[in-house]
Design an enzyme around this catalytic site. Structure first.
Site, PDB file in Angstrom:
ATOM      1  N   LEU A  60       2.093  20.328 -14.639  1.00  0.00           N
ATOM      2  CA  LEU A  60       3.053  20.518 -13.538  1.00  0.00           C
ATOM      3  C   LEU A  60       3.277  19.226 -12.760  1.00  0.00           C
ATOM      4  CD1 LEU A  60       1.744  23.880 -12.034  1.00  0.00           C
ATOM      5  CD2 LEU A  60       3.352  23.532 -13.894  1.00  0.00           C
ATOM      6  N   HIS A 107      -8.627  20.207 -18.774  1.00  0.00           N
ATOM      7  CA  HIS A 107      -7.457  19.609 -18.124  1.00  0.00           C
ATOM      8  C   HIS A 107      -7.570  19.764 -16.599  1.00  0.00           C
ATOM      9  CE1 HIS A 107      -2.873  19.011 -18.084  1.00  0.00           C
ATOM     10  NE2 HIS A 107      -3.152  19.413 -16.855  1.00  0.00           N
TER      11      HIS A 107
END
Ligand code: NI
Length: 178
Positions: free
Chosen positions: A103, A144
């Site tokens: 994002l 992540h």
């Protein structure tokens, strides 16, 4: 409330996020932040989000993969998980490269090598200690998100930038050929 995503270039994305005190977890403002992070992850069609991606330098990561996820349609369903002060305490030896997006790095995908299996320790949103093994895409998302909390993004983990693709090109060439 849907929060604004911080993008690369914003220093908070590169800052080390701070651990929460156990007493901080059940505070209304922390619970509200968690709810807002969940709403924000859904709004951006993400499969994971770290608090510093919404401009809050705290060690909170959230992940969830719905059935037939719009951005990761082939990924298996993963139930909503709130991880506070997460730590990866073991990394499996087997490393596999697969596609990731973020994002905070909109519109791009790249192949990132990650451990296929990890052991994770964290607190849940009630402050209870949890420890579990995650594998495949679940392990990838946690690695992540834990990277985010340490000021790292997936681009730092790519060992070959040649796979870096815009989303349309990824869909056209990589995803269809998979
Ligand atoms: Ni990300």
């Amino acid at each position: 409330m849907i929060l604004k995503a911080a993008l690369i270039g914003n220093p908070i994305i590169r800052a080390q996020a701070q651990s929460l005190e156990p007493s901080e977890i059940t505070l209304p403002q922390t619970q509200r932040l968690i709810d807002d992070m969940i709403k924000t992850m859904h709004e951006y069609d993400g499969v994971g989000i770290a608090a510093n991606q919404v401009h809050i330098g705290k060690r909170i990561a959230i992940l969830e993969v719905s059935d037939a996820h719009p951005r990761y349609p082939s990924a298996p369903k993963i139930s909503l998980q709130v991880l506070i002060n997460p730590e990866i305490i073991e990394y499996g030896k087997k490393i596999v490269a697969d596609w990731e997006g973020c994002l905070s790095v909109p519109g791009l995908r790249g192949q990132v090598p990650r451990s296929v299996e990890i052991r994770v320790r964290a607190l849940d949103r009630d402050g209870n200690r949890v420890e579990f093994t995650a594998d495949d895409f679940h392990a990838r998302i946690i690695q992540h998100e834990c990277d985010h909390l340490n000021g790292r993004v997936y681009l730092d983990r790519m060992n070959d930038l040649k796979t870096l693709s815009f989303l349309d090109e990824y869909r056209r060439y990589a995803q269809s050929g998979k």
